[in-house]
Write a protein that holds these residues in place. Structure first.
Motif, PDB file in Angstrom:
ATOM      1  N   ASP A 160       8.885   7.050 -14.689  1.00  0.00           N
ATOM      2  CA  ASP A 160       7.959   8.146 -14.983  1.00  0.00           C
ATOM      3  C   ASP A 160       6.644   7.901 -14.238  1.00  0.00           C
ATOM      4  OD1 ASP A 160       6.175   9.967 -16.017  1.00  0.00           O
ATOM      5  OD2 ASP A 160       6.661   9.580 -18.118  1.00  0.00           O
ATOM      6  N   TYR A 161       6.379   8.741 -13.234  1.00  0.00           N
ATOM      7  CA  TYR A 161       5.175   8.539 -12.414  1.00  0.00           C
ATOM      8  C   TYR A 161       3.913   8.534 -13.273  1.00  0.00           C
ATOM      9  CZ  TYR A 161       7.884   9.337  -8.118  1.00  0.00           C
ATOM     10  OH  TYR A 161       8.782   9.248  -7.087  1.00  0.00           O
ATOM     11  N   GLY A 162       3.860   9.418 -14.262  1.00  0.00           N
ATOM     12  CA  GLY A 162       2.681   9.489 -15.115  1.00  0.00           C
ATOM     13  C   GLY A 162       2.456   8.206 -15.892  1.00  0.00           C
ATOM     14  N   ALA A 163       3.539   7.620 -16.374  1.00  0.00           N
ATOM     15  CA  ALA A 163       3.435   6.381 -17.143  1.00  0.00           C
ATOM     16  C   ALA A 163       3.065   5.191 -16.265  1.00  0.00           C
ATOM     17  CB  ALA A 163       4.752   6.107 -17.860  1.00  0.00           C
ATOM     18  N   LEU A 164       3.323   5.298 -14.966  1.00  0.00           N
ATOM     19  CA  LEU A 164       3.008   4.200 -14.056  1.00  0.00           C
ATOM     20  C   LEU A 164       1.535   4.155 -13.660  1.00  0.00           C
ATOM     21  CD1 LEU A 164       5.973   4.320 -11.494  1.00  0.00           C
ATOM     22  CD2 LEU A 164       5.692   2.789 -13.437  1.00  0.00           C
ATOM     23  N   LYS A 165       0.834   5.247 -13.809  1.00  0.00           N
ATOM     24  CA  LYS A 165      -0.530   5.378 -13.281  1.00  0.00           C
ATOM     25  C   LYS A 165      -1.427   4.241 -13.775  1.00  0.00           C
ATOM     26  CE  LYS A 165      -4.141   8.845 -12.538  1.00  0.00           C
ATOM     27  NZ  LYS A 165      -4.002   8.751 -11.078  1.00  0.00           N
ATOM     28  N   GLY A 166      -2.021   3.530 -12.814  1.00  0.00           N
ATOM     29  CA  GLY A 166      -2.948   2.464 -13.131  1.00  0.00           C
ATOM     30  C   GLY A 166      -2.309   1.148 -13.544  1.00  0.00           C
TER      31      GLY A 166
ATOM     32  N   ALA B 120       0.819  -1.212   0.000  1.00  0.00           N
ATOM     33  CA  ALA B 120       0.000   0.000   0.000  1.00  0.00           C
ATOM     34  C   ALA B 120       0.854   1.264   0.000  1.00  0.00           C
ATOM     35  CB  ALA B 120      -0.940  -0.011   1.205  1.00  0.00           C
ATOM     36  N   PHE B 121       1.944   1.256   0.744  1.00  0.00           N
ATOM     37  CA  PHE B 121       2.818   2.419   0.842  1.00  0.00           C
ATOM     38  C   PHE B 121       3.383   2.802  -0.528  1.00  0.00           C
ATOM     39  CE2 PHE B 121       7.442   3.456   1.312  1.00  0.00           C
ATOM     40  CZ  PHE B 121       7.284   4.805   1.590  1.00  0.00           C
ATOM     41  N   LEU B 122       3.966   1.847  -1.230  1.00  0.00           N
ATOM     42  CA  LEU B 122       4.553   2.125  -2.536  1.00  0.00           C
ATOM     43  C   LEU B 122       3.484   2.410  -3.586  1.00  0.00           C
ATOM     44  CD1 LEU B 122       7.374  -0.581  -2.598  1.00  0.00           C
ATOM     45  CD2 LEU B 122       7.664   1.887  -2.286  1.00  0.00           C
TER      46      LEU B 122
ATOM     47  N   TYR C 262       3.385   5.925  -5.804  1.00  0.00           N
ATOM     48  CA  TYR C 262       3.613   5.963  -7.250  1.00  0.00           C
ATOM     49  C   TYR C 262       2.340   5.898  -8.083  1.00  0.00           C
ATOM     50  CZ  TYR C 262       8.431   5.272  -5.823  1.00  0.00           C
ATOM     51  OH  TYR C 262       9.657   5.414  -5.232  1.00  0.00           O
ATOM     52  N   GLY C 263       1.175   5.822  -7.439  1.00  0.00           N
ATOM     53  CA  GLY C 263      -0.085   5.876  -8.158  1.00  0.00           C
ATOM     54  C   GLY C 263      -0.365   4.674  -9.035  1.00  0.00           C
ATOM     55  N   CYS C 264       0.045   3.489  -8.579  1.00  0.00           N
ATOM     56  CA  CYS C 264      -0.210   2.261  -9.342  1.00  0.00           C
ATOM     57  C   CYS C 264      -0.255   1.093  -8.365  1.00  0.00           C
ATOM     58  CB  CYS C 264       0.879   2.055 -10.396  1.00  0.00           C
ATOM     59  SG  CYS C 264       2.546   1.992  -9.708  1.00  0.00           S
TER      60      CYS C 264
END
Length: 426
Positions: free
Chosen positions: A306-312, A34-36, A40-42
């Motif tokens: 890339d945080y944006g590329a990791l989303k979802g 849950a922490f990670l 990082y939004g994924c």
């Protein structure tokens, strides 16, 4: 034999290896962290190889190698004897396998191996293993092991450079897919040392989860895979930083490189050792989990994505081991502080006059703490040199402090990042 048939045979061999392992331990957890995941939004999963009986994935390859060798040896009462050279996780996996299969084994370790590792290996192997301490470095222990096998007929068990070892390590990937209910992860991040784990996992996942992407991580001080991919051939590194001892390998294995040579060097990320220490300390403080340096490599790699590329996305990080010697904890904390710019070392040239030290102390801010103070030598009649270590709670405090040095006419040199000098005197 066609590639399709070869791959199918490999998948079958991995499934067979899994059955061998299930008699020894359950699948290691695939832990949704849950922490990670929030950071990082994924969805980030950790494959916890630090929870095997020997606290690393090395037990997988060793068990598969032993089982295959015993099967090839025949069904008689006698079993082959085995040998290996290792002072780390491979030795412990080897010892555990010797005891489990009831085989005699000889482990060659350098004389410099810490007693803690020797005792732990003996505990796993019980009366089935003999430990011989030979030479000051690993290469001397390895030469002794090879000579022992030539003279005794014992079977040499390599740490990574064998198809049976690679097949055993590939069971990590099989378990990941089972635990995700055969959902294909978007990215799997794997640490690389000799390459057995990454070769096995990529080969299995390429067949069973073809849309999964791969990222390999090596310590900055031991880029054997990255360098070999850049050169288009296996390269033996002239120098290796042994801090990440579970992944500090000078040459990627022959058999692993045959599998990994199809990847680009851009898929290999190099991790700075000081930053890795920061990750280890953070994970210990937040999750209460002790990781060895190699075990934290995949988690540390998330910092550079890339945080944006990791989303979802669904990301799996392989936590390769947790065999950490707590005598190394002060070094880990020291390097973590240096990475965070919260600790620095200076050499100061100060005037030899009454009150000079008091004047210097008044330059320190309220959050600046002296952690080391050593008078080095009198370099001139009117000046002396001082080695000083300072720890603070915010990186910008050092900008304020060095400005005060300059305004007060104190000559100084920041040696924090000077590896040669700091290794000699810090």
């Amino acid at each position: 034999m066609s590639d399709d048939k070869t791959n199918k045979n490999f998948v079958t061999a991995v499934e067979d290896a899994k059955e061998t392992l299930r008699g020894q331990f359950k699948p290691t957890p695939l832990w949704h962290n849950a922490f990670l995941s929030e950071r990082y939004g994924c969805d980030i999963y950790l494959k916890r190889e630090d929870t095997t009986p020997v606290r690393s994935y090395k037990i997988r390859g060793a068990f598969n190698f032993f089982e295959r060798q015993i099967r090839r040896h025949g069904t008689g009462d006698s079993k082959p004897a085995f040998a290996c050279a290792s002072a780390g996780n491979h030795a412990q996996g080897f010892a555990y396998a010797c005891a489990a299969f009831g085989c005699q084994g000889t482990i060659f370790m350098p004389v410099t191996t810490p007693q803690q590792k020797i005792q732990k290996t003996k505990a796993f192997g019980r009366d089935f293993v003999t430990i011989r301490l030979v030479g000051d470095i690993f290469d001397e222990a390895l030469a002794a092991a090879i000579d022992h096998c030539d003279q005794s007929g014992s079977v040499m068990v390599p740490p990574f450079d064998h198809e049976d070892i690679i097949t055993g390590q590939a069971t990590v990937a099989l378990e990941v897919l089972d635990q995700l209910d055969n959902k294909q992860p978007d990215l799997v991040i794997m640490p690389v040392g000799g390459g057995g784990l990454s070769a096995g996992m990529t080969r299995y996942l390429s067949e069973k989860s073809p849309d999964t992407g791969f990222l390999f991580v090596e310590p900055e001080g031991a880029p054997s895979l990255r360098t070999s991919l850049e050169e288009g051939r296996q390269v033996t590194l002239g120098k290796v930083d042994n801090f990440v001892d579970g992944a500090a390998v000078a040459r990627i294995g022959d058999a692993p490189f045959k599998q990994l040579s199809r990847f680009s060097s851009d898929q290999v990320m190099l991790i700075p050792e000081d930053r890795l220490c920061n990750t280890m300390e953070e994970f210990l403080n937040i999750e209460g989990i002790v990781l060895e340096p190699a075990g934290a490599l995949a988690i540390d790699a998330l910092r550079e994505l890339d945080y944006g590329a990791l989303k979802g996305k669904t990301i799996v990080c392989v936590v390769s081991g947790g065999n950490f010697d707590f005598e190394r904890l002060p070094e880990v904390k020291e390097r973590a502080l240096k990475y965070a710019s919260l600790k620095k070392y200076f050499i100061l040239r100060m005037p030899q006059r009454p009150g000079a030290l008091k004047d210097f102390l008044f330059l320190l801010g309220p959050d600046d703490d002296i952690t080391r103070f050593e008078y080095l030598k009198k370099s001139a009649r009117n000046f002396g040199s001082i080695l000083i270590g300072i720890q603070t709670n915010a990186p910008e405090n050092f900008k304020i402090l060095t400005r005060k040095f300059e305004e007060s006419g104190i000559q100084y040199q920041d040696i924090t990042e000077n590896e040669i000098i700091s290794n000699l005197i810090v």
